[in-house]
Every structure is written in C-alpha cells, then in structure tokens.
Design a protein around this motif. Structure first.
Motif, PDB file in Angstrom:
ATOM      1  N   LEU A 119       0.817  -1.218   0.000  1.00  0.00           N
ATOM      2  CA  LEU A 119       0.000   0.000   0.000  1.00  0.00           C
ATOM      3  C   LEU A 119       0.847   1.263   0.000  1.00  0.00           C
ATOM      4  O   LEU A 119       0.420   2.304   0.510  1.00  0.00           O
ATOM      5  CB  LEU A 119      -0.938   0.010   1.221  1.00  0.00           C
ATOM      6  CG  LEU A 119      -1.811  -1.228   1.414  1.00  0.00           C
ATOM      7  CD1 LEU A 119      -2.738  -1.034   2.618  1.00  0.00           C
ATOM      8  CD2 LEU A 119      -2.629  -1.532   0.167  1.00  0.00           C
ATOM      9  N   MET A 120       2.011   1.202  -0.605  1.00  0.00           N
ATOM     10  CA  MET A 120       2.930   2.335  -0.575  1.00  0.00           C
ATOM     11  C   MET A 120       2.541   3.468  -1.515  1.00  0.00           C
ATOM     12  O   MET A 120       3.121   4.546  -1.472  1.00  0.00           O
ATOM     13  CB  MET A 120       4.342   1.865  -0.906  1.00  0.00           C
ATOM     14  CG  MET A 120       4.998   1.063   0.204  1.00  0.00           C
ATOM     15  SD  MET A 120       5.140   1.980   1.748  1.00  0.00           S
ATOM     16  CE  MET A 120       6.207   3.322   1.229  1.00  0.00           C
ATOM     17  N   HIS A 121       1.579   3.216  -2.396  1.00  0.00           N
ATOM     18  CA  HIS A 121       1.093   4.280  -3.276  1.00  0.00           C
ATOM     19  C   HIS A 121      -0.431   4.296  -3.196  1.00  0.00           C
ATOM     20  O   HIS A 121      -1.016   3.601  -2.358  1.00  0.00           O
ATOM     21  CB  HIS A 121       1.593   4.070  -4.718  1.00  0.00           C
ATOM     22  CG  HIS A 121       1.885   5.355  -5.433  1.00  0.00           C
ATOM     23  ND1 HIS A 121       0.945   6.350  -5.579  1.00  0.00           N
ATOM     24  CD2 HIS A 121       3.016   5.820  -6.034  1.00  0.00           C
ATOM     25  CE1 HIS A 121       1.466   7.362  -6.237  1.00  0.00           C
ATOM     26  NE2 HIS A 121       2.735   7.081  -6.522  1.00  0.00           N
ATOM     27  N   ASP A 122      -1.069   5.076  -4.041  1.00  0.00           N
ATOM     28  CA  ASP A 122      -2.520   5.274  -3.936  1.00  0.00           C
ATOM     29  C   ASP A 122      -3.271   3.949  -3.968  1.00  0.00           C
ATOM     30  O   ASP A 122      -3.023   3.090  -4.820  1.00  0.00           O
ATOM     31  CB  ASP A 122      -3.013   6.158  -5.098  1.00  0.00           C
ATOM     32  CG  ASP A 122      -2.404   7.550  -5.058  1.00  0.00           C
ATOM     33  OD1 ASP A 122      -2.000   7.989  -3.964  1.00  0.00           O
ATOM     34  OD2 ASP A 122      -2.329   8.191  -6.109  1.00  0.00           O
ATOM     35  N   PHE A 123      -4.208   3.804  -3.043  1.00  0.00           N
ATOM     36  CA  PHE A 123      -4.989   2.577  -2.973  1.00  0.00           C
ATOM     37  C   PHE A 123      -6.421   2.906  -2.577  1.00  0.00           C
ATOM     38  O   PHE A 123      -6.730   4.009  -2.116  1.00  0.00           O
ATOM     39  CB  PHE A 123      -4.370   1.574  -1.989  1.00  0.00           C
ATOM     40  CG  PHE A 123      -4.388   2.008  -0.547  1.00  0.00           C
ATOM     41  CD1 PHE A 123      -5.422   1.615   0.299  1.00  0.00           C
ATOM     42  CD2 PHE A 123      -3.372   2.794  -0.026  1.00  0.00           C
ATOM     43  CE1 PHE A 123      -5.442   2.003   1.630  1.00  0.00           C
ATOM     44  CE2 PHE A 123      -3.391   3.192   1.303  1.00  0.00           C
ATOM     45  CZ  PHE A 123      -4.423   2.796   2.136  1.00  0.00           C
ATOM     46  N   CYS A 124      -7.307   1.928  -2.757  1.00  0.00           N
ATOM     47  CA  CYS A 124      -8.704   2.128  -2.385  1.00  0.00           C
ATOM     48  C   CYS A 124      -9.260   0.868  -1.752  1.00  0.00           C
ATOM     49  O   CYS A 124      -8.700  -0.221  -1.891  1.00  0.00           O
ATOM     50  CB  CYS A 124      -9.548   2.530  -3.602  1.00  0.00           C
ATOM     51  SG  CYS A 124      -9.694   1.234  -4.852  1.00  0.00           S
ATOM     52  N   GLU A 143     -14.046  -1.340 -11.792  1.00  0.00           N
ATOM     53  CA  GLU A 143     -13.563  -0.970 -13.117  1.00  0.00           C
ATOM     54  C   GLU A 143     -12.822   0.361 -13.099  1.00  0.00           C
ATOM     55  O   GLU A 143     -11.723   0.488 -13.654  1.00  0.00           O
ATOM     56  CB  GLU A 143     -14.724  -0.909 -14.108  1.00  0.00           C
ATOM     57  CG  GLU A 143     -14.316  -0.476 -15.502  1.00  0.00           C
ATOM     58  CD  GLU A 143     -15.007  -1.258 -16.589  1.00  0.00           C
ATOM     59  OE1 GLU A 143     -14.501  -1.237 -17.732  1.00  0.00           O
ATOM     60  OE2 GLU A 143     -16.047  -1.889 -16.327  1.00  0.00           O
ATOM     61  N   LEU A 144     -13.404   1.367 -12.467  1.00  0.00           N
ATOM     62  CA  LEU A 144     -12.786   2.691 -12.461  1.00  0.00           C
ATOM     63  C   LEU A 144     -11.490   2.698 -11.645  1.00  0.00           C
ATOM     64  O   LEU A 144     -10.525   3.365 -12.019  1.00  0.00           O
ATOM     65  CB  LEU A 144     -13.771   3.722 -11.915  1.00  0.00           C
ATOM     66  CG  LEU A 144     -15.003   3.973 -12.801  1.00  0.00           C
ATOM     67  CD1 LEU A 144     -15.962   4.927 -12.120  1.00  0.00           C
ATOM     68  CD2 LEU A 144     -14.589   4.513 -14.163  1.00  0.00           C
ATOM     69  N   ALA A 145     -11.471   1.951 -10.539  1.00  0.00           N
ATOM     70  CA  ALA A 145     -10.244   1.872  -9.744  1.00  0.00           C
ATOM     71  C   ALA A 145      -9.143   1.156 -10.513  1.00  0.00           C
ATOM     72  O   ALA A 145      -7.965   1.518 -10.423  1.00  0.00           O
ATOM     73  CB  ALA A 145     -10.518   1.152  -8.424  1.00  0.00           C
ATOM     74  N   SER A 146      -9.520   0.149 -11.285  1.00  0.00           N
ATOM     75  CA  SER A 146      -8.540  -0.573 -12.102  1.00  0.00           C
ATOM     76  C   SER A 146      -8.006   0.313 -13.219  1.00  0.00           C
ATOM     77  O   SER A 146      -6.803   0.355 -13.486  1.00  0.00           O
ATOM     78  CB  SER A 146      -9.178  -1.833 -12.694  1.00  0.00           C
ATOM     79  OG  SER A 146      -9.653  -2.693 -11.678  1.00  0.00           O
ATOM     80  N   GLU A 147      -8.907   1.027 -13.863  1.00  0.00           N
ATOM     81  CA  GLU A 147      -8.493   1.944 -14.930  1.00  0.00           C
ATOM     82  C   GLU A 147      -7.570   3.026 -14.384  1.00  0.00           C
ATOM     83  O   GLU A 147      -6.630   3.455 -15.061  1.00  0.00           O
ATOM     84  CB  GLU A 147      -9.725   2.584 -15.565  1.00  0.00           C
ATOM     85  CG  GLU A 147      -9.404   3.484 -16.744  1.00  0.00           C
ATOM     86  CD  GLU A 147     -10.647   4.086 -17.376  1.00  0.00           C
ATOM     87  OE1 GLU A 147     -10.521   4.693 -18.456  1.00  0.00           O
ATOM     88  OE2 GLU A 147     -11.745   3.950 -16.794  1.00  0.00           O
ATOM     89  N   GLY A 148      -7.804   3.452 -13.147  1.00  0.00           N
ATOM     90  CA  GLY A 148      -6.979   4.479 -12.519  1.00  0.00           C
ATOM     91  C   GLY A 148      -5.690   3.948 -11.917  1.00  0.00           C
ATOM     92  O   GLY A 148      -4.938   4.710 -11.304  1.00  0.00           O
ATOM     93  N   ASP A 149      -5.422   2.666 -12.066  1.00  0.00           N
ATOM     94  CA  ASP A 149      -4.192   2.022 -11.597  1.00  0.00           C
ATOM     95  C   ASP A 149      -4.028   2.113 -10.081  1.00  0.00           C
ATOM     96  O   ASP A 149      -2.922   2.270  -9.565  1.00  0.00           O
ATOM     97  CB  ASP A 149      -2.965   2.617 -12.291  1.00  0.00           C
ATOM     98  CG  ASP A 149      -1.737   1.707 -12.186  1.00  0.00           C
ATOM     99  OD1 ASP A 149      -1.926   0.478 -12.084  1.00  0.00           O
ATOM    100  OD2 ASP A 149      -0.607   2.236 -12.176  1.00  0.00           O
ATOM    101  N   PHE A 150      -5.131   2.016  -9.349  1.00  0.00           N
ATOM    102  CA  PHE A 150      -5.066   1.948  -7.900  1.00  0.00           C
ATOM    103  C   PHE A 150      -4.670   0.539  -7.443  1.00  0.00           C
ATOM    104  O   PHE A 150      -5.036  -0.452  -8.089  1.00  0.00           O
ATOM    105  CB  PHE A 150      -6.429   2.264  -7.274  1.00  0.00           C
ATOM    106  CG  PHE A 150      -6.776   3.719  -7.217  1.00  0.00           C
ATOM    107  CD1 PHE A 150      -6.584   4.447  -6.056  1.00  0.00           C
ATOM    108  CD2 PHE A 150      -7.310   4.367  -8.318  1.00  0.00           C
ATOM    109  CE1 PHE A 150      -6.921   5.793  -5.996  1.00  0.00           C
ATOM    110  CE2 PHE A 150      -7.650   5.708  -8.265  1.00  0.00           C
ATOM    111  CZ  PHE A 150      -7.450   6.429  -7.105  1.00  0.00           C
ATOM    112  N   VAL A 151      -3.953   0.452  -6.328  1.00  0.00           N
ATOM    113  CA  VAL A 151      -3.912  -0.798  -5.578  1.00  0.00           C
ATOM    114  C   VAL A 151      -5.300  -0.962  -4.980  1.00  0.00           C
ATOM    115  O   VAL A 151      -5.876  -0.007  -4.443  1.00  0.00           O
ATOM    116  CB  VAL A 151      -2.847  -0.757  -4.462  1.00  0.00           C
ATOM    117  CG1 VAL A 151      -2.920  -2.022  -3.605  1.00  0.00           C
ATOM    118  CG2 VAL A 151      -1.462  -0.568  -5.049  1.00  0.00           C
ATOM    119  N   ILE A 152      -5.874  -2.153  -5.091  1.00  0.00           N
ATOM    120  CA  ILE A 152      -7.258  -2.357  -4.668  1.00  0.00           C
ATOM    121  C   ILE A 152      -7.316  -3.361  -3.522  1.00  0.00           C
ATOM    122  O   ILE A 152      -6.820  -4.486  -3.638  1.00  0.00           O
ATOM    123  CB  ILE A 152      -8.125  -2.854  -5.836  1.00  0.00           C
ATOM    124  CG1 ILE A 152      -8.094  -1.839  -6.991  1.00  0.00           C
ATOM    125  CG2 ILE A 152      -9.568  -3.087  -5.379  1.00  0.00           C
ATOM    126  CD1 ILE A 152      -8.848  -2.308  -8.234  1.00  0.00           C
TER     127      ILE A 152
END
Length: 237
Positions: A119-124, A143-152
């Motif tokens: 979780l060292m970068h943006d995550f949701c 889908e939107l979190a994946s498109e935004g390249d978040f750690v999920i």
C-alpha cells in the motif's frame, strides 16, 4: 457517553491504547457476538449486549437507550469503526448523545503488514458485499479503480451466497491490469490462525478466499521480492 471503538484484528497487541482505555472505562459493551468473543479477557465483569449479523440498527438503538441512563457504553467493531464499521450508523442515529469515535487497525493495513508493503502508493477499499450496495455499482467501482491504476483492497470478497463475485471482479481488473500483477490473500490477518498466500491475477486460487479474507491487488508498479509484495513509491534507487 458512547464510545465507538475499532478493536483492530482482535488481539490485545493490535489494539490501540486509546481503545483499551475506553473499554476499561465503559460500563456496557455492545457488539456483534463474534467481536465480543475476541475481547472477552478485557470485558470480564461488564454488562454485555450482543447479537448476530444484520442486526446493527438494533445494537445502536440499544446502545443509545443505555447511554440515556447515564452509563458509559462502548459499541465495538472489528478493524476500524469508521471503515465498514459502526461509527457512521451511531452518528446517524444519535441525537444529543456524546459520541466519540476511536480508530483501530483496519483489515487492509493489518494484511499489508504481513504481505510486505503493497500500500505504498494510492490505494482504495472496495467491499464486494451487495447487501447494502447494488452489485452494478460495486463492479463500476472495481472498473474505475482498475483503470486508474489503484492498488485495490477487496473487503468481503466471498461468501456462500456470493461465490463468484471475486472472480467477476478479477475479470474486470484484467482489462486494465497485467495478468502478472501481484495479489495477496490474507485470512485472519494477525490472528493466531492467520493464512497468507501470494499469487497473481492469473494464478489466484479462488478456493483460498472466504469472508475472513482480505484480497489486495497491486498496481503497475507492484512486484514481489523475497516472498513479499512491494508497491514502488517512486523513489529513484
């Protein structure tokens, strides 16, 4: 007075001093029976009000009713009370009660600590439970979190009534994330019966996942080193 307390994963060692102090100062402990059992050593001699799942509103009503008699009440949640916990409901339903929310270690950070540093970068956080959220909206968020390249971080990833939601969520992620993206599965994070599995989007075994698990899916900078998942922050090494 009502304390809304996150007890973390449930062990004494992973609770905050503030949470322990509030519980010790309380006259009555209100909570889901499974969470009550996790802290039974701390609440000996106190009045206990517990019930089962899907009875959150009843628990809050009872807590408010008891607090009006002048007793100090603690409403407990696992993890953090403000992350899929009881804090919002208590605040929504309270009137003139003095409510204090006390934070705890949530499942994502507990799981991350044993996986490495995912979780060292943006995550949701996304819950795959559709008891209170339409399934279409859940998948849209995935889908939107994946498109935004978040750690999920996926909470409530699987149950007997929802055996295929996680697989569908992974199918959505694969449209945007590489099939080799690291995935961490942690069951009973930081508890005695903890299980840890590291795999990828393509190699996950869905049978390893249940309602006591949290699933963390990396982003494009996440990799595995010496059995640990690391998400690069961006430092130039």
């Amino acid at each position: 007075m009502i304390y809304v307390i996150g007890i973390g994963p449930g062990s004494y060692e992973t609770m905050t001093h503030e949470a322990i102090s509030a519980i010790e100062n309380s006259d009555v402990i209100v909570g889901y029976k499974t969470y009550i059992n996790l802290i039974e050593d701390l609440i000996n001699g106190k009045e206990i009000v517990s019930n089962g799942m899907k009875q959150e509103i009843d628990r809050v009503k009872k807590a408010i009713e008891i607090s009006k008699t002048g007793k100090i009440v603690s409403v407990i949640s696992s993890g953090d009370a403000g992350v899929y916990g009881m804090a919002g409901l208590v605040l929504e339903m309270s009137e003139d009660e003095d409510v204090r929310v006390i934070s705890g270690v949530t499942a994502s950070t507990a799981a991350a600590s044993v996986l490495g540093a995912p979780l060292m970068h943006d995550f949701c956080h996304i819950s795959l439970s559709d008891l209170l959220t339409p399934l279409e909206l859940i998948y849209k968020r995935v889908e939107l979190a994946s498109e935004g390249d978040f750690v999920i971080c996926l909470y409530n990833p699987k149950s007997n009534g929802r055996p295929h939601y996680l697989e569908k969520a992974f199918d959505i992620m694969k449209k945007y994330k590489n099939s080799s993206t690291p995935v961490g599965i942690v069951k009973n994070a930081t508890r005695e019966n903890q299980e840890v599995h590291i795999c990828t989007l393509d190699t996950i075994n869905y049978e390893l996942v249940d309602m006591l698990s949290i699933v963390i899916v990396g982003n494009s900078s996440t990799y595995i080193k010496d059995g640990k998942i690391i998400t690069r922050r961006g430092y130039q090494l």
